[in-house]
Scaffold this active site. Structure first.
Site, PDB file in Angstrom:
ATOM      1  N   ASP A 153      12.290   1.991  17.112  1.00 39.78           N
ATOM      2  CA  ASP A 153      13.585   2.420  17.651  1.00 39.78           C
ATOM      3  C   ASP A 153      14.559   2.921  16.584  1.00 39.78           C
ATOM      4  O   ASP A 153      15.715   3.221  16.884  1.00 39.78           O
ATOM      5  CB  ASP A 153      14.235   1.292  18.460  1.00 39.78           C
ATOM      6  N   GLU A 155      11.870  -9.320   4.238  1.00 42.53           N
ATOM      7  CA  GLU A 155      11.513  -8.270   3.276  1.00 42.53           C
ATOM      8  C   GLU A 155      11.450  -8.840   1.860  1.00 42.53           C
ATOM      9  O   GLU A 155      10.549  -8.507   1.070  1.00 42.53           O
ATOM     10  CB  GLU A 155      12.542  -7.137   3.332  1.00 42.53           C
TER      11      GLU A 155
END
Length: 344
Positions: free
Chosen positions: A209, A294
């Site tokens: 998205d 991350e």
């Protein structure tokens, strides 16, 4: 003898000139005195002028129609190209590194719309392999059919996220990491299906998205270790970004825990394929604090701050945006139900 011939010729020319002049005068006088003939000639000339005007009008009409036909042909040609042309994604350049994009996805009303939008961007990127991983027990028909017709070189995988680590209805998006097992499935495929000595490229985690500039993919393509760049519309800020000084990353422009070693968004970095191969146990984890997904992977990959390569004009340009598709409200389906056999 020659002189005689020249004299005769001069006399002949003089006679002819005189006769010609006489004929001209008599003809001129005739036309000047014959008003009726002049009127006829004028009417003929007017008729010819009108005919020329009419023909010009016909030519203009024909040109207008031709222009309309050309526009119709162009529109039809464009539609034909959309259906039949080969995307640039299939025109690989052997001199360019391949981009391996891992995209987690899950079933929802907006899924096909998001995948369609993303695919139309990726169609313009050469040397790209799209790894789409469904959060599902089986590969769904919708995604299977979509990938079969999207025109992009792809691999379709699936793995189900256990309920205990899934977001519940009403939970905020940041409460639990999402797409963890799906990204790991993509990394596993890369490590098992590709050959470290033959395959060269870059790995990027592309959510379905987000919004991507084509320029971003060319920026990341030359990644030596880990490339980084800003991400727009994220973290409650206009953008988050590495802070760069003299070409090196020295910190992070972010609101949430800027003290993290790598305080960046999933969309804000890409890793050279060789590093993924050389650290075969590095994976994402569901058991990390908020915002450390991350960071955890990059630490496992042995990355240091000095290894980061600032891209996008030294991190002064936003080329990716953390957009989110609004959840669709379908309350009116109870009153006016749609045909469930039509795929959305």
């Amino acid at each position: 003898m020659v002189m005689m011939t020249q004299s005769r010729l001069l006399c002949l020319y003089s006679v002819l000139i005189f006769l010609g002049f006489t004929w001209f005068i008599s003809t001129f006088e005739y036309f000047c005195n014959n008003d009726e003939l002049l009127e006829v000639r004028e009417r003929q000339i007017d008729t010819y002028k009108q005919q020329v005007t009419d023909k010009n009008r016909e030519i203009e009409n024909i040109q207008t129609k031709m222009q309309e036909y050309e526009e119709k042909i162009q529109r039809l040609s464009h539609l034909l190209q959309i259906k039949t042309c080969k995307p640039v994604a299939g025109d690989n350049d052997p001199t360019l590194p391949t981009l391996y994009l891992i995209t987690p996805t899950y079933s929802r009303l907006e899924q096909k719309a998001d995948l369609t939008r993303l695919s139309h961007t990726l169609l313009h990127v050469r040397n790209l392999h799209w790894i789409v991983v469904e959060d599902s027990e089986v590969k769904t028909r919708l995604v299977t059919n979509f990938l079969a017709n999207c025109g992009i070189h792809n691999t379709h995988l699936n793995t189900l996220t256990p309920k205990q680590v899934k977001l519940k209805a009403g939970d905020p998006q940041w409460l639990k990491p999402r797409g963890v097992l799906q990204r790991n499935a993509g990394l596993t495929w890369i490590r098992t299906a590709l050959n470290p000595s033959k395959n060269k490229g870059v790995v990027y985690f592309a959510d379905d998205d987000n919004t991507y500039s084509l320029e971003l993919f060319e920026e990341m393509r030359q990644t030596q270790k880990v490339s980084v760049w800003p991400v727009g519309i994220v973290g409650g800020l206009r953008f988050e970004s590495p802070m760069v000084q003299n070409g090196s990353v020295i910190g992070w422009h972010t609101f949430w825990k800027p003290e993290r070693t790598f305080a960046l968004d999933m969309a804000g970095f890409a890793v050279n394929l060789a590093i993924i191969f050389s650290h075969s146990n590095a994976v994402f984890s569901n058991n990390v604090p908020r915002g450390y997904l991350e960071n955890s992977l990059l630490l496992q990959l042995g990355v240091k701050l000095k290894d980061l390569e600032p891209r996008a004009e030294n991190c002064n340009k936003v080329l990716v945006w953390h957009t989110r598709t609004e959840k669709t409200k379908t309350k009116n389906e109870k009153i006016t139900p749609s045909d469930i056999n039509i795929e959305v």
